[in-house]
Design a protein around this motif. Sequence first.
Motif, PDB file in Angstrom:
ATOM      1  N   ARG A  77       1.193   2.725   0.655  1.00 50.46           N
ATOM      2  CA  ARG A  77       0.532   1.090   1.932  1.00 50.46           C
ATOM      3  C   ARG A  77      -0.330   0.432   1.824  1.00 50.46           C
ATOM      4  O   ARG A  77      -0.579  -0.535   2.166  1.00 50.46           O
ATOM      5  CB  ARG A  77       1.011   1.836   2.224  1.00 50.46           C
ATOM      6  CG  ARG A  77       2.924   2.109   3.416  1.00 50.46           C
ATOM      7  CD  ARG A  77       3.018   1.980   4.580  1.00 50.46           C
ATOM      8  NE  ARG A  77       2.371   2.532   5.641  1.00 50.46           N
ATOM      9  CZ  ARG A  77       2.433   3.819   6.313  1.00 50.46           C
ATOM     10  NH1 ARG A  77       3.455   4.584   5.563  1.00 50.46           N
ATOM     11  NH2 ARG A  77       1.392   4.422   7.043  1.00 50.46           N
ATOM     12  N   THR A 245       6.660  -3.954   5.595  1.00 56.19           N
ATOM     13  CA  THR A 245       5.316  -3.180   5.878  1.00 56.19           C
ATOM     14  C   THR A 245       5.266  -2.159   4.920  1.00 56.19           C
ATOM     15  O   THR A 245       4.287  -1.766   4.504  1.00 56.19           O
ATOM     16  CB  THR A 245       5.691  -2.412   7.455  1.00 56.19           C
ATOM     17  OG1 THR A 245       6.822  -1.207   6.784  1.00 56.19           O
ATOM     18  CG2 THR A 245       5.954  -3.274   8.422  1.00 56.19           C
ATOM     19  N   GLN A 246       6.448  -2.062   3.463  1.00 51.84           N
ATOM     20  CA  GLN A 246       6.361  -0.885   2.535  1.00 51.84           C
ATOM     21  C   GLN A 246       5.792   0.033   3.369  1.00 51.84           C
ATOM     22  O   GLN A 246       5.686   1.134   2.602  1.00 51.84           O
ATOM     23  CB  GLN A 246       5.376  -1.166   2.011  1.00 51.84           C
ATOM     24  CG  GLN A 246       5.118  -2.538   0.878  1.00 51.84           C
ATOM     25  CD  GLN A 246       4.551  -3.767   1.756  1.00 51.84           C
ATOM     26  OE1 GLN A 246       3.494  -3.700   1.574  1.00 51.84           O
ATOM     27  NE2 GLN A 246       4.804  -4.436   1.994  1.00 51.84           N
ATOM     28  N   ARG A 247       6.441   0.853   3.837  1.00 51.38           N
ATOM     29  CA  ARG A 247       6.185   2.083   5.132  1.00 51.38           C
ATOM     30  C   ARG A 247       7.549   2.295   4.968  1.00 51.38           C
ATOM     31  O   ARG A 247       8.555   1.601   5.424  1.00 51.38           O
ATOM     32  CB  ARG A 247       6.389   1.338   6.996  1.00 51.38           C
ATOM     33  CG  ARG A 247       6.398   2.739   7.788  1.00 51.38           C
ATOM     34  CD  ARG A 247       5.322   3.109   8.889  1.00 51.38           C
ATOM     35  NE  ARG A 247       5.211   3.648  10.103  1.00 51.38           N
ATOM     36  CZ  ARG A 247       6.120   4.219  10.798  1.00 51.38           C
ATOM     37  NH1 ARG A 247       7.376   4.003  10.908  1.00 51.38           N
ATOM     38  NH2 ARG A 247       5.990   5.082  11.452  1.00 51.38           N
TER      39      ARG A 247
END
Length: 252
Positions: A77, A245-247
Amino acid sequence: MNLDDTPQAGAGRVPAPSPAPRRRTLLRTAVTGAAALGAGLAFDASPAAAGTTAPHRRPATPAEALRELEAGNRRWRANHQRHPDESPSLRRELTSGQHPFAVVLGCVDSRVPPELVFDQGLGDLLTVRSAGEVLDEAVLGSVAYGVLELAIPLVVVLGHQSCGAVRAAVETEESGEPLPAHVQYLADQIAPAIDHTVEGDARIDATIDAQIRLVRSRLAAEPDLADKVASGRLAVVGARYELTTQRVHRVA
């Protein structure tokens, strides 16, 4: 990876095998032991967790494996990837065997490659992918191989935001129009997870989480895996990757 139970904004609801192989069925509804999945395990979101696992040190417990994946996702992230375990020397070492520390059962979606979103390298993850994380005998056998033959301590069922397979399952149920050939098989397998308490895009989003939970529960019902969960040697957890968010976060 912050595998906690906090929903994301816009994310909706967010050892050896037995001597005689047993015939496995994917339609069993028992979820014995599911409540214990990942019990007491959470991803440490503190910066101190980053890099606590030394390069090429195989995490030996479920908690260690979770921490390593969380640290890798945080690097991803922040665009601070290490791209670990890619050296020529390691490639030569891996010719004699493999010791991955986690099984990741994910979707085939090209935007969610587990080795990238967890910043892992060669020999670190045993990845199994099917559209919508659909289970069949081949997928189940692949997961079981990692746990029973390679002694992997962690299985992560990884769904993701905007899953096309889930959308197709929801839309074909609503329209009554069948999907092409084998794609309909995928929709039929996802259908039991469809959330009918909401509508529109909210139904698709809620079904993504419901499918993660259902697959996790089915894996937990497998006797060989359930025995390891009960003894603390294995954790089976559900997680979801947010494209925006790539989370990766926990789906309880």
